[in-house]
Design an enzyme around this catalytic site. Structure first.
Site, PDB file in Angstrom:
ATOM      1  N   GLU A 242       9.806  17.207  13.748  1.00  0.00           N
ATOM      2  CA  GLU A 242      10.028  16.840  12.553  1.00  0.00           C
ATOM      3  C   GLU A 242       9.276  17.887  12.274  1.00  0.00           C
ATOM      4  O   GLU A 242       7.357  17.855  11.724  1.00  0.00           O
ATOM      5  CB  GLU A 242       9.836  15.732  12.268  1.00  0.00           C
ATOM      6  CG  GLU A 242      10.738  15.060  10.974  1.00  0.00           C
ATOM      7  CD  GLU A 242      10.331  13.431  10.360  1.00  0.00           C
ATOM      8  OE1 GLU A 242       8.648  13.337  10.790  1.00  0.00           O
ATOM      9  OE2 GLU A 242      10.807  12.778  10.292  1.00  0.00           O
TER      10      GLU A 242
ATOM     11  N   GLU B  97      10.165   1.774  10.609  1.00  0.00           N
ATOM     12  CA  GLU B  97      10.417   2.936  11.147  1.00  0.00           C
ATOM     13  C   GLU B  97      10.090   3.805  10.425  1.00  0.00           C
ATOM     14  O   GLU B  97       9.137   4.733   9.513  1.00  0.00           O
ATOM     15  CB  GLU B  97      11.181   2.230   9.219  1.00  0.00           C
ATOM     16  CG  GLU B  97      11.483   0.767   8.982  1.00  0.00           C
ATOM     17  CD  GLU B  97      12.566   1.207   8.134  1.00  0.00           C
ATOM     18  OE1 GLU B  97      13.949   0.102   7.818  1.00  0.00           O
ATOM     19  OE2 GLU B  97      12.769   1.849   6.832  1.00  0.00           O
TER      20      GLU B  97
ATOM     21  N   LYS C 165       0.855  -0.953  -0.388  1.00  0.00           N
ATOM     22  CA  LYS C 165       0.122  -0.286   0.078  1.00  0.00           C
ATOM     23  C   LYS C 165       1.104   1.269   0.058  1.00  0.00           C
ATOM     24  O   LYS C 165       1.461   1.311   0.669  1.00  0.00           O
ATOM     25  CB  LYS C 165      -0.603  -0.153   1.222  1.00  0.00           C
ATOM     26  CG  LYS C 165      -2.110   0.183   1.171  1.00  0.00           C
ATOM     27  CD  LYS C 165      -2.495   1.826   0.872  1.00  0.00           C
ATOM     28  CE  LYS C 165      -1.991   3.125   1.917  1.00  0.00           C
ATOM     29  NZ  LYS C 165      -1.334   4.044   1.121  1.00  0.00           N
TER      30      LYS C 165
ATOM     31  N   CYS D 297      14.054  10.831   5.884  1.00  0.00           N
ATOM     32  CA  CYS D 297      14.074  10.092   7.261  1.00  0.00           C
ATOM     33  C   CYS D 297      15.066  10.728   7.985  1.00  0.00           C
ATOM     34  O   CYS D 297      15.568  10.856   9.223  1.00  0.00           O
ATOM     35  CB  CYS D 297      13.012   8.672   7.275  1.00  0.00           C
ATOM     36  SG  CYS D 297      14.369   7.621   6.479  1.00  0.00           S
TER      37      CYS D 297
END
Ligand code: NAD
Length: 506
Positions: free
Chosen positions: A400, A267, A192, A301
């Protein structure tokens, strides 16, 4: 406009034409399924927010169908000799290389990442596949563990059908990192992709068919996380979920997958520090600091989004850094000169811009950038930005941002640097620049991160473990770590026939 850009745009338009003409559907059990076109959404390009075509919104029923197809295909794929899986995965890698130009142009147009970084994507994806393909035969091998009167041996077998749920930032690369080891291990899968950048996932599924993977081994469902993604994490046929995305989504997935007790590899997000000490190689550190936040539009990331700079060199370093940031080339992602492209979506642009306001409100200085770039048209362009005079308590240092935005903070000595770097709920990556070997060793141990790079930018080594600690994730990718996730270990204990068996009721 440069001639190369015009050529790239023309080529990209050719590759994208099919997505404009036909709704991108699901790939289930070896067949493309295009449900009612009404049940689809517009896939917008970050370049100018125009539509690249429509993409199906998967339903729970379609997710179930994909899980059932992966389940039905599992026994035969599991039992196929590793050497045969190896051949198929190498074929897949060959096809990636053959379609490298198409993959790069489609990916850049779909997610706004500059072509200079996407050019190699298909080749690196192919390397991922070849690396794990070559391990397909040995993945099941285990250990021999001797006792005086028993011999134990372990074998590994694929865990079963798995769900692979990926984000929008570098969709192609991340999908290949997850999918290559899953297939090599003998798992079947349902992928997905993120709704903001679904096109390379469709190319990958198409290539799986071309490579001759049996029907049902690789399934793709498009659509939204809260519906179709959620269902994949709940379906009883799915034994493990490999997820890359935001921390908050990771915790939802943990809860969703709890009733069916799935294995999870998460993750997640990061707020990665880079420490630059006064004894560092100034120029190399500067190159790496710039690269690790402004490449890939800062939507990476492992980007080092918090710069900790030793006070004694702070002024000089920040002056040189500001100069570099001011000269970054923001532009069309298909222009080979472009270093920073547009952000993935207008909603993400809004989020990134909200941190410019936060910086002003909290009293940081905006040394460079801080504004939206409208001169490049209707795309989601933002000025590469550098915040200085910040503190670790400010929102811009805690959250973030996931854009080309760097927060710089100075520190006095090693102890303070480490303490500032570790004062975050995240722990994905950490970077440090120093020519003092003892300090490098101390930092390697003290920095709270799943990956520490000393005197280097993010350098990926396929056998090395990749993953985070704290709120940045659970589990590791890479080499045998991937097989540990995608496989179950079974211990078999064989008696030598000499030990006394306990006797009851004689
Ligand atoms: P996201 O969490 O919003 O979405 C990721 C994927 O999860 C998408 O496919 C989405 O549709 C799906 N999803 C959303 N809700 C779901 C649910 N309830 N159940 C199942 N699936 C669901 O993340 P994003 O915004 O697409 O990506 C950016 C984030 O990804 C950043 O936080 C970034 O740090 C992180 N990221 C981490 C790594 C890493 O290796 N640690 C790598 C790349 C990106």
């Amino acid at each position: 406009m440069s001639e190369v850009l015009l050529n790239n745009q023309a080529l990209a338009a050719r590759y994208l034409q099919r997505f404009r003409e036909q709704v991108t559907g699901h790939f289930i059990n070896g067949r493309w399924l295009i449900p009612d076109a009404a049940a689809s959404f517009d896939n917008l390009t970050p370049i100018d927010n125009s539509s690249l075509g429509r993409v199906s919104v998967g339903t729970q029923a379609e997710a179930d169908q994909a899980c059932e197809a992966a389940s039905a295909a599992f026994p035969a794929w599991r039992d196929l000799a590793g050497s045969e899986r190896r051949k198929l995965l190498h074929k897949f890698a060959d096809l990636l290389v053959a379609r490298a130009e198409e993959i790069a142009l489609v990916e850049s147009s779909d997610c706004g990442q500059p072509l200079r970084f996407m050019k190699q994507a298909a080749l690196r994806g192919a390397e991922n596949f070849r690396f794990f393909a070559d391990k397909a035969a040995e993945a099941k091998d285990g250990l021999a563990l001797m006792q005086a009167e028993h011999t134990n041996f372990t074998v590994r077998s694929p865990i079963g059908p798995v769900a692979v749920i990926t984000p929008w930032n570098t969709p192609f690369m991340l999908a290949t990192w997850k999918i290559a080891p899953a297939l090599a291990a003998g798992c079947t899968l349902v992928h997905k992709p993120a709704e903001f950048s679904p096109l390379s996932a469709a190319l990958l599924a198409e290539i799986s068919q071309e490579a001759g993977l049996p029907a049902g081994v690789w399934n793709l469902v498009n659509g939204f996380g809260e519906s179709v993604g959620k269902r994949l994490t709940e379906h009883p046929a799915i034994k493990a979920v490999a997820f890359v995305g935001e921390t908050v989504t990771g915790s939802h997935i943990m809860a969703q997958a709890a009733p069916t007790l799935k294995r999870l590899h998460l993750e997640l997000g990061g707020k990665n520090p880079v420490l630059v000490f006064e004894d560092a190689d100034f120029e190399r550190a500067l190159d790496a600091v710039v690269f690790m936040i402004y490449s890939l539009n800062g939507q990476r990331c492992t980007s080092s989004s918090r710069l900790f700079i030793q006070e004694s060199i702070s002024e000089r370093f920040l002056a040189a850094l500001s100069e570099r940031v001011r000269h970054l080339k923001v532009g069309h992602p298909l222009d080979p000169a472009t270093e920073v492209g547009p952000l993935i979506h207008s909603s993400h642009l809004q989020k990134v811009m909200s941190y410019m306001d936060a910086a002003r409100e909290e009293g940081a200085s905006i040394a460079v950038g801080g504004r939206r770039l409208t001169s490049l048209g209707k795309g989601n362009y933002v000025q590469p930005t550098l915040f200085t005079e910040a503190t670790n308590q400010m929102k811009i240092a805690r959250e973030e941002i996931f854009g080309p935005v760097l927060t710089a903070i100075s520190f006095k000595d090693e102890a303070e640097g480490v303490s500032l770097a570790n004062a975050t709920p995240y722990g994905l990556a950490a970077y440090a620049w120093t020519n003092d070997q003892g300090r490098a060793m101390r930092l390697a141990h003290q920095l709270e991160a799943g990956m520490v790079w000393i005197n280097s930018e993010n350098n990926r080594n396929l056998p090395s473990p990749f993953g985070g600690v704290k709120m940045s994730g659970i589990g590791r990718d890479g080499g045998d770590y991937s097989f540990e996730f995608y496989m179950e270990t079974k211990n078999v204990c064989l008696a030598h026939g000499t030990h006394p068996v306990p006797v009851l009721g004689r």
